[in-house]
Design a protein around this motif. Sequence first.
Motif, PDB file in Angstrom:
ATOM      1  N   VAL A  10      -2.548   1.068 -12.672  1.00 32.54           N
ATOM      2  CA  VAL A  10      -2.836   2.366 -12.042  1.00 32.54           C
ATOM      3  C   VAL A  10      -2.873   2.213 -10.525  1.00 32.54           C
ATOM      4  CG1 VAL A  10      -4.553   4.203 -11.798  1.00 32.54           C
ATOM      5  CG2 VAL A  10      -4.063   3.246 -14.062  1.00 32.54           C
ATOM      6  N   ASP A  11      -3.533   1.165 -10.050  1.00 36.10           N
ATOM      7  CA  ASP A  11      -3.595   0.924  -8.610  1.00 36.10           C
ATOM      8  C   ASP A  11      -2.198   0.747  -8.020  1.00 36.10           C
ATOM      9  OD1 ASP A  11      -6.320   1.114  -8.078  1.00 36.10           O
ATOM     10  OD2 ASP A  11      -6.703  -0.975  -8.581  1.00 36.10           O
ATOM     11  N   LEU A  12      -1.366  -0.024  -8.680  1.00 32.23           N
ATOM     12  CA  LEU A  12      -0.025  -0.284  -8.158  1.00 32.23           C
ATOM     13  C   LEU A  12       0.803   0.993  -8.116  1.00 32.23           C
ATOM     14  CD1 LEU A  12       0.672  -3.699  -9.929  1.00 32.23           C
ATOM     15  CD2 LEU A  12       0.363  -3.335  -7.474  1.00 32.23           C
ATOM     16  N   ALA A  13       0.665   1.841  -9.132  1.00 35.39           N
ATOM     17  CA  ALA A  13       1.370   3.120  -9.107  1.00 35.39           C
ATOM     18  C   ALA A  13       0.886   3.978  -7.944  1.00 35.39           C
ATOM     19  CB  ALA A  13       1.162   3.850 -10.437  1.00 35.39           C
ATOM     20  N   GLY A  14      -0.433   3.995  -7.721  1.00 31.45           N
ATOM     21  CA  GLY A  14      -0.982   4.782  -6.619  1.00 31.45           C
ATOM     22  C   GLY A  14      -0.602   4.237  -5.262  1.00 31.45           C
ATOM     23  N   MET A  15      -0.575   2.904  -5.116  1.00 34.46           N
ATOM     24  CA  MET A  15      -0.201   2.283  -3.846  1.00 34.46           C
ATOM     25  C   MET A  15       1.256   2.562  -3.482  1.00 34.46           C
ATOM     26  SD  MET A  15      -1.793  -1.549  -4.232  1.00 34.46           S
ATOM     27  CE  MET A  15      -3.526  -1.858  -4.579  1.00 34.46           C
ATOM     28  N   THR A  16       2.143   2.365  -4.466  1.00 34.20           N
ATOM     29  CA  THR A  16       3.584   2.390  -4.184  1.00 34.20           C
ATOM     30  C   THR A  16       4.223   3.749  -4.394  1.00 34.20           C
ATOM     31  OG1 THR A  16       4.142   1.726  -6.457  1.00 34.20           O
ATOM     32  CG2 THR A  16       3.744  -0.039  -4.859  1.00 34.20           C
ATOM     33  N   ARG A  17       3.426   4.719  -4.913  1.00 33.08           N
ATOM     34  CA  ARG A  17       3.961   6.053  -5.205  1.00 33.08           C
ATOM     35  C   ARG A  17       5.134   5.947  -6.179  1.00 33.08           C
ATOM     36  NH1 ARG A  17       0.190   5.399  -1.140  1.00 33.08           N
ATOM     37  NH2 ARG A  17      -0.333   7.382  -0.163  1.00 33.08           N
ATOM     38  N   SER A  18       4.951   5.164  -7.249  1.00 33.04           N
ATOM     39  CA  SER A  18       6.038   4.940  -8.191  1.00 33.04           C
ATOM     40  C   SER A  18       5.490   4.634  -9.572  1.00 33.04           C
ATOM     41  CB  SER A  18       6.914   3.763  -7.719  1.00 33.04           C
ATOM     42  OG  SER A  18       7.880   3.420  -8.698  1.00 33.04           O
ATOM     43  N   MET A  19       6.188   5.113 -10.609  1.00 32.96           N
ATOM     44  CA  MET A  19       5.851   4.747 -11.976  1.00 32.96           C
ATOM     45  C   MET A  19       6.549   3.458 -12.397  1.00 32.96           C
ATOM     46  SD  MET A  19       3.587   6.628 -13.404  1.00 32.96           S
ATOM     47  CE  MET A  19       3.879   6.481 -15.163  1.00 32.96           C
ATOM     48  N   GLN A  20       7.331   2.913 -11.516  1.00 38.41           N
ATOM     49  CA  GLN A  20       7.929   1.585 -11.697  1.00 38.41           C
ATOM     50  C   GLN A  20       7.646   0.779 -10.427  1.00 38.41           C
ATOM     51  OE1 GLN A  20      12.071   2.568 -12.660  1.00 38.41           O
ATOM     52  NE2 GLN A  20      11.607   2.175 -14.820  1.00 38.41           N
ATOM     53  N   PRO A  21       6.393   0.419 -10.225  1.00 38.87           N
ATOM     54  CA  PRO A  21       6.010  -0.214  -8.957  1.00 38.87           C
ATOM     55  C   PRO A  21       6.818  -1.478  -8.675  1.00 38.87           C
ATOM     56  CG  PRO A  21       4.072   0.398 -10.231  1.00 38.87           C
ATOM     57  CD  PRO A  21       5.248   0.565 -11.142  1.00 38.87           C
ATOM     58  N   PRO A  22       7.412  -1.570  -7.490  1.00 39.67           N
ATOM     59  CA  PRO A  22       8.179  -2.778  -7.141  1.00 39.67           C
ATOM     60  C   PRO A  22       7.250  -3.926  -6.782  1.00 39.67           C
ATOM     61  CG  PRO A  22       8.210  -1.210  -5.327  1.00 39.67           C
ATOM     62  CD  PRO A  22       7.487  -0.536  -6.447  1.00 39.67           C
ATOM     63  N   VAL A  23       7.330  -5.022  -7.508  1.00 39.10           N
ATOM     64  CA  VAL A  23       6.472  -6.177  -7.248  1.00 39.10           C
ATOM     65  C   VAL A  23       7.230  -7.495  -7.347  1.00 39.10           C
ATOM     66  CG1 VAL A  23       4.346  -5.029  -8.000  1.00 39.10           C
ATOM     67  CG2 VAL A  23       5.727  -6.288  -9.670  1.00 39.10           C
ATOM     68  N   ALA A  24       8.547  -7.445  -7.529  1.00 37.29           N
ATOM     69  CA  ALA A  24       9.309  -8.675  -7.788  1.00 37.29           C
ATOM     70  C   ALA A  24       9.426  -9.576  -6.562  1.00 37.29           C
ATOM     71  CB  ALA A  24      10.701  -8.325  -8.304  1.00 37.29           C
ATOM     72  N   ARG A  25       9.543  -8.981  -5.384  1.00 37.84           N
ATOM     73  CA  ARG A  25       9.758  -9.779  -4.165  1.00 37.84           C
ATOM     74  C   ARG A  25       8.407 -10.050  -3.507  1.00 37.84           C
ATOM     75  NH1 ARG A  25      13.815  -6.317  -0.728  1.00 37.84           N
ATOM     76  NH2 ARG A  25      12.123  -4.831  -1.099  1.00 37.84           N
ATOM     77  N   LYS A  26       7.938 -11.280  -3.642  1.00 37.74           N
ATOM     78  CA  LYS A  26       6.576 -11.651  -3.228  1.00 37.74           C
ATOM     79  C   LYS A  26       6.636 -12.721  -2.143  1.00 37.74           C
ATOM     80  CE  LYS A  26       6.543 -12.569  -7.430  1.00 37.74           C
ATOM     81  NZ  LYS A  26       6.410 -12.972  -8.841  1.00 37.74           N
ATOM     82  N   THR A  27       5.791 -12.569  -1.147  1.00 39.99           N
ATOM     83  CA  THR A  27       5.729 -13.550  -0.061  1.00 39.99           C
ATOM     84  C   THR A  27       4.285 -13.815   0.331  1.00 39.99           C
ATOM     85  OG1 THR A  27       7.904 -12.982   0.848  1.00 39.99           O
ATOM     86  CG2 THR A  27       6.335 -14.031   2.348  1.00 39.99           C
ATOM     87  N   ILE A  28       3.935 -15.104   0.407  1.00 39.25           N
ATOM     88  CA  ILE A  28       2.641 -15.522   0.928  1.00 39.25           C
ATOM     89  C   ILE A  28       2.807 -15.811   2.414  1.00 39.25           C
ATOM     90  CG2 ILE A  28       0.736 -17.162   0.751  1.00 39.25           C
ATOM     91  CD1 ILE A  28       1.128 -15.678  -1.831  1.00 39.25           C
ATOM     92  N   VAL A  29       2.018 -15.155   3.237  1.00 41.62           N
ATOM     93  CA  VAL A  29       2.057 -15.388   4.675  1.00 41.62           C
ATOM     94  C   VAL A  29       0.862 -16.273   5.042  1.00 41.62           C
ATOM     95  CG1 VAL A  29       2.093 -14.348   6.962  1.00 41.62           C
ATOM     96  CG2 VAL A  29       3.162 -13.153   5.031  1.00 41.62           C
ATOM     97  N   VAL A  30       1.145 -17.496   5.454  1.00 32.28           N
ATOM     98  CA  VAL A  30       0.105 -18.467   5.794  1.00 32.28           C
ATOM     99  C   VAL A  30      -0.083 -18.464   7.308  1.00 32.28           C
ATOM    100  CG1 VAL A  30      -0.655 -20.867   5.647  1.00 32.28           C
ATOM    101  CG2 VAL A  30       0.740 -19.877   3.812  1.00 32.28           C
ATOM    102  N   MET A  31      -1.203 -17.913   7.756  1.00 33.67           N
ATOM    103  CA  MET A  31      -1.522 -17.848   9.179  1.00 33.67           C
ATOM    104  C   MET A  31      -2.268 -19.117   9.605  1.00 33.67           C
ATOM    105  SD  MET A  31      -0.552 -14.737  10.193  1.00 33.67           S
ATOM    106  CE  MET A  31      -0.336 -13.029   9.642  1.00 33.67           C
ATOM    107  N   ALA A  32      -1.843 -19.729  10.702  1.00 36.27           N
ATOM    108  CA  ALA A  32      -2.463 -20.968  11.172  1.00 36.27           C
ATOM    109  C   ALA A  32      -3.148 -20.767  12.518  1.00 36.27           C
ATOM    110  CB  ALA A  32      -1.414 -22.069  11.299  1.00 36.27           C
ATOM    111  N   GLY A  33      -4.335 -21.389  12.662  1.00 37.58           N
ATOM    112  CA  GLY A  33      -5.055 -21.322  13.930  1.00 37.58           C
ATOM    113  C   GLY A  33      -6.131 -22.388  14.002  1.00 37.58           C
ATOM    114  N   ASP A  34      -6.379 -22.880  15.185  1.00 34.64           N
ATOM    115  CA  ASP A  34      -7.431 -23.885  15.385  1.00 34.64           C
ATOM    116  C   ASP A  34      -8.688 -23.233  15.925  1.00 34.64           C
ATOM    117  OD1 ASP A  34      -6.670 -26.626  14.661  1.00 34.64           O
ATOM    118  OD2 ASP A  34      -4.977 -26.282  16.002  1.00 34.64           O
ATOM    119  N   HIS A  35      -9.820 -23.942  15.751  1.00 32.90           N
ATOM    120  CA  HIS A  35     -11.128 -23.395  16.093  1.00 32.90           C
ATOM    121  C   HIS A  35     -11.917 -24.374  16.948  1.00 32.90           C
ATOM    122  CE1 HIS A  35     -11.146 -19.891  13.275  1.00 32.90           C
ATOM    123  NE2 HIS A  35     -10.135 -20.597  12.776  1.00 32.90           N
ATOM    124  N   GLY A  36     -12.374 -23.892  18.091  1.00 30.15           N
ATOM    125  CA  GLY A  36     -13.155 -24.734  18.991  1.00 30.15           C
ATOM    126  C   GLY A  36     -14.474 -25.191  18.398  1.00 30.15           C
TER     127      GLY A  36
END
Length: 359
Positions: free
Chosen positions: A50-76
């Motif tokens: 239900v959430d995916l339909a509401g997010m994507t405005r579709s009854m066939q929510p597109p979810v096949a193309r997935k990407t993990i974005v790994v953000m890198a940063g150092d901390h003082g």
Amino acid sequence: MAQQEQLGYLESTIRKIYPQDLSFRNEATGRLQQLTMPRWALGRLMDLAVDLAGMTRSMQPPVARKTIVVMAGDHGVTAEGVSAYPAEVTTQMVHNIMDRGAGINALAGQAGAGIVVVDMGAKDPFTSLRDSPGFIAKKIAPGTANISQGPAMSRTHAVMTVEAGIEIANQLAPEVDVFGTGEMGIGNTTSSSAIAAVLTGKAAAELTGSGTGISQEQLDHKIAVVQQALEVNKPDKRDGLDVLAKVGGYEIGGIAGLILGAAALQKPVVVDGFIATAGALIAYSLEPFVRDYIICAHQSVEPGHGFMQEKMQLEPLFDLQLRLGEGTGAAFAMNSLEAAVAILTEVKTFAEAGVSGKS
């Protein structure tokens, strides 16, 4: 003037964020209630559909193309001895991820997800990686300042790092249906604990965990460092950018921006663990409707994680005692999205299958 332009760009993104579409949620709910099974027999997977339909405005929510974005940063703040690992591990692990040798590589591969590594604020210039596929240079500065002594970054840098995350979402969007959030930054559980303390109102001792696996003595010291950072900087809980600038990290701001960008594009974003959820909470503080596009992958063993999810009124899909980060929990949870869509689109209703319904 430059700051006004930056804020204008951020605000223009926020203005594009709307709640999930109720008509698609209702249509998805209606179909799922008629499937050939007892009512809502697949529980949270049906909620997710239900959430995916509401997010994507579709009854066939597109979810096949997935990407993990790994953000890198150092901390003082690593200078305070808050981690079991030295600061140079951030650089080493970025190279390990790019060489496909990390936990995130294994789990993203299993989920059929791509990985993009973004240098948001690491010390290393990563000169050798600049032209590598899957690596994006967005460095705002070579690491934050020590938050136990003063602000992590300027407010201008805080805006810049959130906007850089938005830019990443827009850049990747044509090839991505679902984003996942990952991070790499030694010391970032300390910053995340401080963010959680400000934005949930809980005490540092309640929220701060062992992170990379420190001893009880080190944990007590880490809690004291978090408390000192809050006392020195006095971040304003009503202002997410102030919280980010005072006690945050560049990768945390990048995650916040990625989530804002994904929400503006009406694309689901699967949020990983403690640090990624700190970024989500910054995004939520800037625009609460962003929660409608967040899927919490899991609840980690870090004590502050659940409090941040509760603040956003979101429930995790899993509780597997994970505490690695990198986006590993998000990668694992991405399988669930495809399962939810399969239920919505492939299971027949009683009428379609000619099966007698409940008498």
